[in-house]
Every structure is written in structure tokens, then in C-alpha cells.
Design a protein around this motif. Structure first.
Motif, mmCIF file in Angstrom:
data_model
loop_
_atom_site.group_PDB
_atom_site.id
_atom_site.type_symbol
_atom_site.label_atom_id
_atom_site.label_comp_id
_atom_site.label_asym_id
_atom_site.label_seq_id
_atom_site.Cartn_x
_atom_site.Cartn_y
_atom_site.Cartn_z
ATOM 1 N N GLN A 11 0.839 -1.184 0.000
ATOM 2 C CA GLN A 11 0.000 0.000 0.000
ATOM 3 C C GLN A 11 0.885 1.249 0.000
ATOM 4 O O GLN A 11 2.084 1.164 0.217
ATOM 5 C CB GLN A 11 -0.913 0.025 1.225
ATOM 6 C CG GLN A 11 -0.171 0.069 2.549
ATOM 7 C CD GLN A 11 -1.110 -0.036 3.738
ATOM 8 O OE1 GLN A 11 -2.215 -0.546 3.641
ATOM 9 N NE2 GLN A 11 -0.671 0.464 4.895
ATOM 10 N N LYS A 12 0.271 2.383 -0.273
ATOM 11 C CA LYS A 12 0.893 3.707 -0.178
ATOM 12 C C LYS A 12 1.922 3.947 -1.284
ATOM 13 O O LYS A 12 2.068 3.176 -2.217
ATOM 14 C CB LYS A 12 1.482 3.932 1.208
ATOM 15 C CG LYS A 12 0.444 3.819 2.323
ATOM 16 C CD LYS A 12 1.055 4.073 3.687
ATOM 17 C CE LYS A 12 0.005 3.946 4.789
ATOM 18 N NZ LYS A 12 0.577 4.148 6.140
ATOM 19 N N ARG A 13 2.621 5.084 -1.166
ATOM 20 C CA ARG A 13 3.419 5.614 -2.276
ATOM 21 C C ARG A 13 4.558 4.696 -2.703
ATOM 22 O O ARG A 13 4.811 4.533 -3.903
ATOM 23 C CB ARG A 13 3.985 6.990 -1.896
ATOM 24 C CG ARG A 13 2.933 8.093 -1.838
ATOM 25 C CD ARG A 13 3.539 9.392 -1.374
ATOM 26 N NE ARG A 13 4.540 9.885 -2.308
ATOM 27 C CZ ARG A 13 5.360 10.904 -2.041
ATOM 28 N NH1 ARG A 13 5.303 11.501 -0.861
ATOM 29 N NH2 ARG A 13 6.235 11.310 -2.939
ATOM 30 N N GLU A 16 3.215 1.810 -4.672
ATOM 31 C CA GLU A 16 2.760 2.252 -5.992
ATOM 32 C C GLU A 16 3.929 2.325 -6.962
ATOM 33 O O GLU A 16 3.841 1.841 -8.101
ATOM 34 C CB GLU A 16 2.095 3.623 -5.885
ATOM 35 C CG GLU A 16 0.758 3.636 -5.186
ATOM 36 C CD GLU A 16 0.190 5.037 -5.099
ATOM 37 O OE1 GLU A 16 0.297 5.779 -6.099
ATOM 38 O OE2 GLU A 16 -0.341 5.411 -4.036
ATOM 39 N N ASP A 37 -4.676 -1.845 -0.655
ATOM 40 C CA ASP A 37 -5.757 -0.909 -0.380
ATOM 41 C C ASP A 37 -6.073 -0.190 -1.691
ATOM 42 O O ASP A 37 -5.542 -0.534 -2.751
ATOM 43 C CB ASP A 37 -5.377 0.069 0.737
ATOM 44 C CG ASP A 37 -4.183 0.956 0.368
ATOM 45 O OD1 ASP A 37 -3.697 0.873 -0.792
ATOM 46 O OD2 ASP A 37 -3.747 1.742 1.217
ATOM 47 N N GLN A 38 -6.904 0.828 -1.622
ATOM 48 C CA GLN A 38 -7.342 1.504 -2.843
ATOM 49 C C GLN A 38 -6.206 2.223 -3.567
ATOM 50 O O GLN A 38 -6.314 2.497 -4.759
ATOM 51 C CB GLN A 38 -8.462 2.497 -2.525
ATOM 52 C CG GLN A 38 -9.760 1.835 -2.093
ATOM 53 C CD GLN A 38 -10.858 2.844 -1.809
ATOM 54 O OE1 GLN A 38 -10.601 4.034 -1.657
ATOM 55 N NE2 GLN A 38 -12.082 2.364 -1.740
ATOM 56 N N SER A 39 -5.116 2.514 -2.869
ATOM 57 C CA SER A 39 -4.020 3.268 -3.480
ATOM 58 C C SER A 39 -3.382 2.524 -4.644
ATOM 59 O O SER A 39 -2.784 3.145 -5.525
ATOM 60 C CB SER A 39 -2.954 3.603 -2.437
ATOM 61 O OG SER A 39 -2.298 2.430 -1.979
#
Length: 254
Positions: A11-13, A16, A37-39
């Protein structure tokens, strides 16, 4: 050439950025399971084989479902990047221990949580990003790749996090490139080295300033806990909490 069927958990930056890098090499890596998660959902929206991609939420631990998907999809590589749950031996064994985690800190010195703040509080001169083999003991798997960045006098938790992002991508790229080229992934045993595990609650305990008249403590903790979106360091007065941030940083709400 080996084709890797991948379970990616994160999850998170940082996750990504790493996932985008992985998807650029679809000839080597087939993303079969995404636990996120949605990220990360937007990252996969352009994935050409989206119909075959299984997704699970990481809001829950979901280990039985993860293991089941690994077996059904014949997944042979697991990658964890800021996944919020500790992975058990059962999950690691499901991919024959070919499982890796990106930990944005030096190991074994900085295991656990809030490592950037702890590194600043401890007066470190460099901060490391580490990719390591997953092991049953948290953050104690063999180190594969690590890369440092210098900590400057005015660095805050936020600025150091931003500076660490390229290093995270760099160590992950080394990992991806090694697998793409058929090279063995390095293994540096750290299990016998001294280190510290920082629990989730320690960050809240160290955030409190014992003496607001101690300029050195105030300045250090102001830097170590300046991260917009999170409560800054504070001292306790009769009027309640007195928050502090570095005088060269902008104020913010949390």
C-alpha cells in the motif's frame, strides 16, 4: 528464462512506485494476486491482463485466502512493500520461501515502526532503504540490497521520507533487474547482529518533550516528528499540549 507468477502485497506511495516498475516487465513478471488498499487499484487499472488478476483487501489479515490463491494460481514469487500485516511462515512456505519485503530502514538496526523518526532521534548520519528475504522473525530475513541517503542537519521526518523514496525504488529495481537477468538474489545473514525493534506505541512515547525549556530536545523532536498529517511533537503545560515544529517549516493541521 524463468517466468515469475507474482503475489504483490502492499500500500501507499512506495508500493505504488514499485508496482509500476514491476508491471513494466510483464514478459518476466505475471501479476497474479494483488493484496492492497485503494491506493494500488489505479496502478493496475491499465494492466493488460487485468481479467486474470485476483485482488484481496488488506484491511483484514486474510492469510488463509492468500495461501489459497498462491496455491491455485501457482504463484512462485511473493513481494511485500509496506504491507500492514506480518506474514506468517505458512505464507512464506507457500512460495517455497521465495518471498521478499521492502523495508524503508536499515536492518537489523531499525526493525519495526516509525523508523525515520527513531533514526533522527538517535542522531544517525545516514538513512537506509533495504530489500530483504522474508523470514519467520520480523525484519530479520537475509538482506539482499540496501542503499543509504545522507541525513542533513535540517532534515525532518517528512523531508527524509521524501529523500528515501528514490532509494526504495532503486533497491527494488536492483531486485527486479537481477531476476530479469537470471542472477541470484544476494543473501547477507543479519540474524546474529545487534538490532532494535521499535513497537507502534514507542513513537507516541518519544514524541513527548520532557522539558520545553531544553532547546536541544525541542529542536530535535520538532524535526523528528514533523510530518504533515500526523501530530507533531509536544510538551505538556497547564494549558494542555504545546506542539512544536521547526521554525523553517510550515504549520499544518493534523
Amino acid at each position: 528464462m524463468t517466468k515469475y507468477r507474482v503475489a504483490f502485497l502492499g500500500q501507499k506511495r512506495i508500493a505504488e512506485k514499485c508496482l509500476k516498475l514491476l508491471l513494466q516487465k510483464s514478459d518476466i513478471f505475471s501479476l497474479e494476486l494483488l493484496v492492497c488498499d485503494q491506493s494500488l487499484e489505479m496502478v493496475c487499472s491499465e494492466y493488460s491482463s487485468a481479467d486474470s488478476l485476483e485482488q484481496l483487501s488488506n484491511k483484514e489479515r486474510n492469510e488463509p485466502a492468500i495461501v489459497d490463491k498462491i496455491h491455485k494460481k501457482q504463484i512462485n514469487l511473493l513481494i511485500s512493500v509496506q504491507h500492514p500485516w506480518i506474514l506468517s511462515k505458512e505464507v512464506i512456505d507457500a512460495v517455497s520461501e521465495f518471498a521478499f519485503n521492502l523495508h524503508n530502514a536499515k536492518l537489523p538496526e531499525y526493525k519495526g515502526h516509525g523508523t525515520i523518526s527513531h533514526a533522527l532521534l538517535n542522531g544517525e548520519s545516514r538513512y537506509y532503504s533495504t530489500l530483504h528475504w522474508l523470514a519467520e522473525k520480523v525484519d530479520l530475513g537475509d538482506v539482499a540490497y540496501e542503499q543509504p541517503v545522507a541525513i542533513e542537519d535540517k532534515d525532518t521526518a517528512f523531508s527524509l521520507y521524501e529523500k528515501s523514496l528514490p532509494n526504495c525504488v532503486s533497491v527494488f529495481k536492483q531486485f527486479v533487474d537481477s531476476l530479469s537477468n537470471g542472477a541470484a538474489i544476494p543473501r547477507k545473514d543479519i540474524s546474529s547482529l545487534p538490532g532494535t525493534f521499535y513497537g507502534k506505541d514507542e513513537i507516541f512515547e518519544r514524541k513527548v518533550i520532557a522539558d520545553l525549556n531544553d532547546n536541544q530536545e525541542v529542536a530535535l523532536k520538532a524535526r523528528a516528528f514533523y510530518f504533515p498529517g500526523f501530530e507533531p511533537a509536544y510538551g505538556l503545560t497547564r494549558q494542555g499540549k504545546q506542539h512544536v515544529i521547526p521554525d523553517y517549516c510550515s504549520s499544518y493541521d493534523w
